[in-house]
Design an enzyme around this catalytic site. Structure first.
Site, PDB file in Angstrom:
ATOM      1  N   TYR A 143     -22.019  37.742  72.876  1.00 53.84           N
ATOM      2  CA  TYR A 143     -20.791  37.725  72.072  1.00 53.84           C
ATOM      3  C   TYR A 143     -21.067  38.035  70.597  1.00 53.84           C
ATOM      4  O   TYR A 143     -20.148  38.224  69.820  1.00 53.84           O
ATOM      5  CB  TYR A 143     -20.071  36.375  72.190  1.00 53.84           C
ATOM      6  CG  TYR A 143     -19.534  36.100  73.583  1.00 53.84           C
ATOM      7  CD1 TYR A 143     -19.355  37.131  74.500  1.00 53.84           C
ATOM      8  CD2 TYR A 143     -19.200  34.817  73.981  1.00 53.84           C
ATOM      9  CE1 TYR A 143     -18.871  36.887  75.780  1.00 53.84           C
ATOM     10  CE2 TYR A 143     -18.710  34.563  75.257  1.00 53.84           C
ATOM     11  CZ  TYR A 143     -18.553  35.602  76.151  1.00 53.84           C
ATOM     12  OH  TYR A 143     -18.072  35.355  77.407  1.00 53.84           O
ATOM     13  N   LYS A 194     -30.197  35.147  84.624  1.00 52.25           N
ATOM     14  CA  LYS A 194     -30.409  36.133  85.695  1.00 52.25           C
ATOM     15  C   LYS A 194     -31.713  36.880  85.409  1.00 52.25           C
ATOM     16  O   LYS A 194     -31.721  38.053  85.035  1.00 52.25           O
ATOM     17  CB  LYS A 194     -29.199  37.068  85.824  1.00 52.25           C
ATOM     18  CG  LYS A 194     -28.142  36.453  86.752  1.00 52.25           C
ATOM     19  CD  LYS A 194     -26.998  37.358  87.095  1.00 52.25           C
ATOM     20  CE  LYS A 194     -27.344  38.449  88.065  1.00 52.25           C
ATOM     21  NZ  LYS A 194     -27.519  37.987  89.459  1.00 52.25           N
ATOM     22  N   ASP A 227     -25.505  33.640  89.380  1.00 52.85           N
ATOM     23  CA  ASP A 227     -24.566  33.877  90.490  1.00 52.85           C
ATOM     24  C   ASP A 227     -24.692  32.770  91.537  1.00 52.85           C
ATOM     25  O   ASP A 227     -23.694  32.238  92.045  1.00 52.85           O
ATOM     26  CB  ASP A 227     -24.752  35.266  91.108  1.00 52.85           C
ATOM     27  CG  ASP A 227     -26.211  35.610  91.377  1.00 52.85           C
ATOM     28  OD1 ASP A 227     -27.110  34.917  90.855  1.00 52.85           O
ATOM     29  OD2 ASP A 227     -26.458  36.574  92.129  1.00 52.85           O
ATOM     30  N   ASP A 251     -19.825  30.371  79.415  1.00 48.14           N
ATOM     31  CA  ASP A 251     -18.380  30.548  79.307  1.00 48.14           C
ATOM     32  C   ASP A 251     -17.755  30.490  80.706  1.00 48.14           C
ATOM     33  O   ASP A 251     -16.790  29.762  80.960  1.00 48.14           O
ATOM     34  CB  ASP A 251     -18.118  31.922  78.652  1.00 48.14           C
ATOM     35  CG  ASP A 251     -16.692  32.076  78.168  1.00 48.14           C
ATOM     36  OD1 ASP A 251     -15.896  31.122  78.315  1.00 48.14           O
ATOM     37  OD2 ASP A 251     -16.361  33.148  77.641  1.00 48.14           O
ATOM     38  N   ASP A 255     -15.908  26.956  82.739  1.00 47.10           N
ATOM     39  CA  ASP A 255     -14.518  27.003  83.207  1.00 47.10           C
ATOM     40  C   ASP A 255     -14.447  26.700  84.698  1.00 47.10           C
ATOM     41  O   ASP A 255     -13.547  26.003  85.165  1.00 47.10           O
ATOM     42  CB  ASP A 255     -13.899  28.384  82.953  1.00 47.10           C
ATOM     43  CG  ASP A 255     -13.177  28.429  81.609  1.00 47.10           C
ATOM     44  OD1 ASP A 255     -13.511  27.602  80.736  1.00 47.10           O
ATOM     45  OD2 ASP A 255     -12.288  29.281  81.442  1.00 47.10           O
TER      46      ASP A 255
END
Ligand code: NAD
Length: 370
Positions: A143, A194, A227, A251, A255
């Site tokens: 970001y 990852k 994942d 992020d 959630d």
């Protein structure tokens, strides 16, 4: 009354002032019944600051924030500010605070209260008793890192690109926060990236592996691909204690974990900076996950529990008052167990109450707890 606990209260916009004013009743209760007082200061932020001062965060409020031990933040934003230039939008006030205080560690607990176990979309046995913490790196990664942009290509099309970038110190400092938190909980850290496909992930795993080898004495540690972590959060979330991950994966995973628990009106968060070597002080901002909810603002419909749980996190992480945090959380649990509900968590057969009546009930449980 003078106190060494400096709390800056920034209610903000929409339902922010409504839920913050309810939480201040608990601050008063602590002073009256537990003899713990706070040195309270209140300020404007977001649209409220823009309306009064033409900016979403004044330099004065920023310096108050830097002088406080913790900030209790409400929420910012609203449709009346949608057309403001980018730099004046209410959300910029919050982002400036995060940046100036270098709040790199974002804590999002996902906790299921027994009485709310039926509000989740997952089966009762999967989420009953759930209490996990997602720790998201908040100031680095994709970001923020350069280069990023949208550029024209010679064939008339465009390319859009971002950079995921982490340095060794950035990974180490968030890893250390994860270990500290796990020591106050159930002693387990899961580091998520990852490393199978991303170079930033390879470095993340390498640095975390060394850190765990050298500093995680007595903790259970593991590594997991992001994942798989998403899948495991839905399959068997209770296997986790503290999950530490980068800005992008954090992020999404936070959630996902949040929604295991039901309503937005129940979700707290904390954002922490580094501990200063000389003062031993750590910047900290506590806020609910929800926004300013303009659709229900001014209607006495907001659930104040997310804001109260955010305050409770400040008692744990800034003020070293875990017993008082426990008292607050047990009182919320007891009120929910009696079927008292604001509209967002209302279920058949329960008692519908307003924002202030929800807090009346919580305060009266607190009264009975001492
Ligand atoms: P929101 O979180 O404000 O609301 C989403 C939905 O959840 C709404 O239906 C709302 O009524 C409900 N809701 C939220 N909090 C609740 C509570 N405590 N009790 C009961 N119901 C609750 O998100 P949004 O509608 O996407 O955004 C509204 C404004 O808030 C926007 O201006 C947005 O930019 C801003 N926002 C601010 C923050 C923040 O201050 N950190 C975070 C998210 C959004």
């Amino acid at each position: 009354m003078a106190s060494n606990r400096k709390l800056l209260v920034l209610p903000g916009d929409g339902i922010g002032p409504e839920v913050v004013s309810q939480v201040l009743r608990v601050v008063d209760w602590l002073a009256a019944k537990r003899s713990v007082s706070f040195d309270l200061q209140e300020g404007l932020v977001g649209g409220a600051a823009y309306d009064s001062h033409g900016t979403p965060l004044t330099d004065e409020t920023l310096s108050d924030a830097l002088a406080a031990d913790a900030i209790l933040f409400g929420s910012v934003g609203g449709p009346q500010y949608d057309d403001l230039p980018f730099e004046l939008k209410p959300e910029r006030g919050l982002l400036r605070l995060r940046k100036e205080m270098d709040l790199f560690a974002n804590l999002r607990p996902a906790m299921v209260f027994d009485a709310m176990v039926d509000s989740s979309t997952l089966k009762k046995e999967v989420i009953e008793g759930l209490d996990i913490l997602i720790l998201r790196e908040l100031t680095g990664g994709i970001y923020f890192a350069e280069p990023r942009g949208i550029e024209d290509l010679s064939d008339g099309t465009k390319k859009g690109f971002d950079t995921n970038l982490y340095t060794t110190p950035e990974i180490e400092r968030i890893g250390r926060v994860a270990m500290d938190l796990a020591r106050k909980r159930r002693n387990k850290v899961t580091s998520v990236e990852k490393a199978n496909v991303m170079m930033s992930g390879v470095l993340w795993r390498d640095v975390m592996t060394k850190l765990f080898e050298n500093e995680a004495h007595g903790l259970e540690t593991e590594h997991m691909y992001a994942d798989n972590c998403g899948m495991q959060l839905v399959r068997n979330p209770k296997q986790f204690d503290v999950i530490v991950t980068d800005n992008l994966f954090g992020d999404m995973l936070s959630d996902c974990a949040a929604m295991l628990t039901g309503s937005l009106g129940m979700l707290p968060s904390a954002s922490l900076g580094a501990v200063d070597d000389t003062t031993q002080k750590r910047y900290a901002l506590y806020e609910p996950v929800h926004g300013s909810a303009p659709d229900i603002a001014g209607k006495e419909m907001a659930n104040p529990i997310a804001e109260l749980l955010s305050f409770s996190m400040s008692l744990r992480y800034s003020f070293d008052m875990p017993e008082d945090a426990d008292l607050i959380e047990k009182s919320i649990q007891a009120v929910l167990a009696e079927g008292i509900r604001t509209p967002d968590i209302m279920q058949e057969g329960m008692t519908l109450v307003s924002t202030s009546v929800m807090m009346d009930n919580i305060v009266s449980k607190l009264d009975r707890s001492v």
